[in-house]
Design an enzyme around this catalytic site. Structure first.
Site, PDB file in Angstrom:
ATOM      1  N   SER A 182       0.802  -1.222   0.000  1.00  0.00           N
ATOM      2  CA  SER A 182       0.000   0.000   0.000  1.00  0.00           C
ATOM      3  C   SER A 182       0.832   1.268   0.000  1.00  0.00           C
ATOM      4  O   SER A 182       0.398   2.299  -0.498  1.00  0.00           O
ATOM      5  CB  SER A 182      -0.935   0.005   1.206  1.00  0.00           C
ATOM      6  OG  SER A 182      -0.189  -0.079   2.401  1.00  0.00           O
ATOM      7  N   HIS A 210      -5.269  -3.193  -2.692  1.00  0.00           N
ATOM      8  CA  HIS A 210      -4.909  -2.255  -3.765  1.00  0.00           C
ATOM      9  C   HIS A 210      -4.750  -2.953  -5.114  1.00  0.00           C
ATOM     10  O   HIS A 210      -4.205  -2.359  -6.040  1.00  0.00           O
ATOM     11  CB  HIS A 210      -3.621  -1.522  -3.398  1.00  0.00           C
ATOM     12  CG  HIS A 210      -3.786  -0.682  -2.169  1.00  0.00           C
ATOM     13  ND1 HIS A 210      -4.275   0.597  -2.197  1.00  0.00           N
ATOM     14  CD2 HIS A 210      -3.578  -0.981  -0.854  1.00  0.00           C
ATOM     15  CE1 HIS A 210      -4.335   1.076  -0.965  1.00  0.00           C
ATOM     16  NE2 HIS A 210      -3.926   0.131  -0.127  1.00  0.00           N
ATOM     17  N   LYS A 240     -11.704   0.697  -1.787  1.00  0.00           N
ATOM     18  CA  LYS A 240     -10.739   1.366  -2.672  1.00  0.00           C
ATOM     19  C   LYS A 240     -11.306   1.372  -4.103  1.00  0.00           C
ATOM     20  O   LYS A 240     -12.179   2.183  -4.380  1.00  0.00           O
ATOM     21  CB  LYS A 240      -9.372   0.725  -2.518  1.00  0.00           C
ATOM     22  CG  LYS A 240      -8.987   0.744  -1.014  1.00  0.00           C
ATOM     23  CD  LYS A 240      -7.579   0.603  -0.725  1.00  0.00           C
ATOM     24  CE  LYS A 240      -7.329   0.369   0.766  1.00  0.00           C
ATOM     25  NZ  LYS A 240      -7.643   1.497   1.632  1.00  0.00           N
TER      26      LYS A 240
HETATM   27  C1  LIG Z   1      -3.337  -2.999   2.226  1.00  0.00           C
HETATM   28  C2  LIG Z   1      -4.549  -2.603   3.021  1.00  0.00           C
HETATM   29  N1  LIG Z   1      -5.236  -3.560   3.651  1.00  0.00           N
HETATM   30  C3  LIG Z   1      -6.316  -3.281   4.366  1.00  0.00           C
HETATM   31  C4  LIG Z   1      -6.767  -1.987   4.492  1.00  0.00           C
HETATM   32  C5  LIG Z   1      -7.946  -1.741   5.359  1.00  0.00           C
HETATM   33  O1  LIG Z   1      -9.116  -1.759   4.598  1.00  0.00           O
HETATM   34  P1  LIG Z   1     -10.399  -0.970   5.118  1.00  0.00           P
HETATM   35  O2  LIG Z   1     -10.175   0.461   4.795  1.00  0.00           O
HETATM   36  O3  LIG Z   1     -11.525  -1.582   4.352  1.00  0.00           O
HETATM   37  O4  LIG Z   1     -10.496  -1.208   6.579  1.00  0.00           O
HETATM   38  C6  LIG Z   1      -6.078  -0.961   3.848  1.00  0.00           C
HETATM   39  C7  LIG Z   1      -6.468   0.447   3.919  1.00  0.00           C
HETATM   40  O5  LIG Z   1      -7.361   0.956   4.357  1.00  0.00           O
HETATM   41  C8  LIG Z   1      -4.941  -1.271   3.083  1.00  0.00           C
HETATM   42  O6  LIG Z   1      -4.242  -0.320   2.472  1.00  0.00           O
END
Ligand SMILES: Cc1ncc(COP(=O)(O)O)c(C=O)c1O
Length: 405
Positions: A182, A210, A240
């Site tokens: 990310s 992502h 996303k």
């Molecule tokens: C790689 C990654 N995994 C999980 C999440 C968490 O997802 P959520 O926003 O749906 O809680 C994020 C960012 O928010 C992320 O960048």
């Protein structure tokens, strides 16, 4: 309580001194990648709305209709009365896109990772985790009583040596990694990790937050890696490219059935609101039927890296490591003066010494603005020796500590 406020003030002062205090800025997001902040209209390169679906008319209509039919909130956990009929369709559609037997929708991506890992890995088990894995993969790992071993970022040989030394001592082993990192935008070597995991009877789990909608023909990192990549546990988020909110796991039927009875963040948390499930279904239809749209964010990121002479983007995320938090803050302010919103990323989100700008490209970013941004960045980094250093070069050495708050 005096001691409580004293504690908070001291902590805040420390963060201020290190340029690490964060504050919430109100952002008014309009259609597309434009954001209004403090009365200024800026072109945002800091939204993960890669396909700009959060304002898409089809998603808005689906969400509005779902509110009309099912109400605003789910009112209970899925295991009680929160399992509204839209979940079945959403899970079928996610599983189809990811090529798995089944799927399970959670309240968010963070909740998904916090529930999946402890449901799979117990006290006699081993979890291997990439040092740069997202904070919520770390959260899930910390919630599990399993022993944790950290492997160097994307270093399959290191993961192999850890498994060779340790696997035999444990009942089960789980290897967790982001599919697309990310904060770095690079991809995990999923074919090699898949082979390694097969050789050591280790379960491979990717966080594809992502990847979905933007690489692998829209199907995510397991598909971008090629036909050899076998990823039995594909987790992701609806927040996303999907443009809404929520999380999911795609896996085999028995694994999904196990999640629905054992994942604590599914059992003890209220179900995702119906409008979010309806919007996600509409988004999946767009992702499945508009390949030219899903190809755009990566193409835009590549136009940017080409113009700047940076290594070719592997995903819509492009990092520019600047080192200290002040440098990242200053660079962000300079770009804001040019009309661009690129929020600085500082520790603990990234390791100490690797504060950066993180550019996220979306389908609707105008090409001429990307060129203007690249030129502004070129001026900004002129004379900065670290400008072509990748985050990985900055990180050489031993595995980093897990992100903390
Ligand atoms: C790689 C990654 N995994 C999980 C999440 C968490 O997802 P959520 O926003 O749906 O809680 C994020 C960012 O928010 C992320 O960048």
């Amino acid at each position: 309580m005096r001691s409580l406020d004293d504690f908070a003030c001291r902590k805040l002062e420390e963060l201020d001194r290190a340029c690490l205090r964060r504050t919430l800025a109100e952002s008014l997001r309009e259609d597309g990648p434009w954001v209004t902040r403090e009365g200024r209209r800026l072109l945002s390169f800091s939204c993960n709305d890669y396909l700009n679906l959060s304002h898409h008319p089809a998603l808005k209509a689906a969400a509005t209709a779902a509110i009309g039919q099912y109400g605003v909130g789910a009112a209970a956990s899925r295991l009680v009365t929160g399992n509204h009929p839209l979940f079945r369709e959403l899970e079928t559609r996610l599983a189809r896109l990811k090529g798995t037997e089944a799927a399970c929708v959670f309240g968010s991506g963070y909740l998904a990772n916090s529930g999946i890992i402890p449901a799979l890995a117990g006290a006699q088990d081993l979890v291997l985790i990439d040092e740069l894995a997202h904070a919520c993969l770390w959260a899930g790992t910390k919630l599990s009583p399993a022993q944790t071993l950290v492997f160097r970022h994307n270093d399959v040989a290191h993961a192999r040596s850890l498994l060779a030394l340790n696997r035999a001592r444990f009942r089960h082993a789980l290897l967790v990694t982001d599919g697309v990192f990310s904060m770095d935008g690079d991809l995990a070597p999923l074919c090699d990790l898949g082979e390694l995991c097969t050789a050591y009877d280790t379960w491979l789990m990717t966080d594809d937050a992502h990847g979905l909608g933007v690489i692998g023909g829209g199907r995510g990192s397991a598909f971008a890696a090629g036909p050899g990549a076998h990823v039995p546990l594909q987790m992701g988020t609806l927040s996303k490219a999907i443009g809404g909110y929520g999380g999911y796991l795609c896996a085999s039927r028995p694994v999904i059935d196990l999640m629905k009875t054992r994942a604590r963040t599914l059992i003890y948390s209220t179900a995702l609101p119906p409008a979010m499930a309806a919007a996600a279904i509409a988004a999946l239809t767009i992702i499945e039927t508009e390949p030219e749209l899903t190809a755009k964010p990566l193409a835009k990121a590549r136009a940017f890296t080409t113009r700047l002479g940076l290594p070719e983007a592997q995903s819509p995320i492009v990092p520019l490591v600047l080192g200290e938090p002040e440098s990242a803050l200053q660079a962000s302010n300079k770009l804001a003066a040019e009309g661009f919103l690129v929020t600085p990323i500082r520790p603990p989100t990234v390791p100490v010494g690797t504060a950066r700008l993180r550019f996220a490209f979306t389908a609707m970013h105008p090409d001429e603005e990307i060129a203007r941004l690249a030129d502004a960045v070129r001026l900004l980094i002129a004379g900065t020796p670290s400008r072509l250093e990748t985050p990985q070069e900055k990180l050489k050495g031993t595995p980093k500590c897990p992100p903390s708050s």
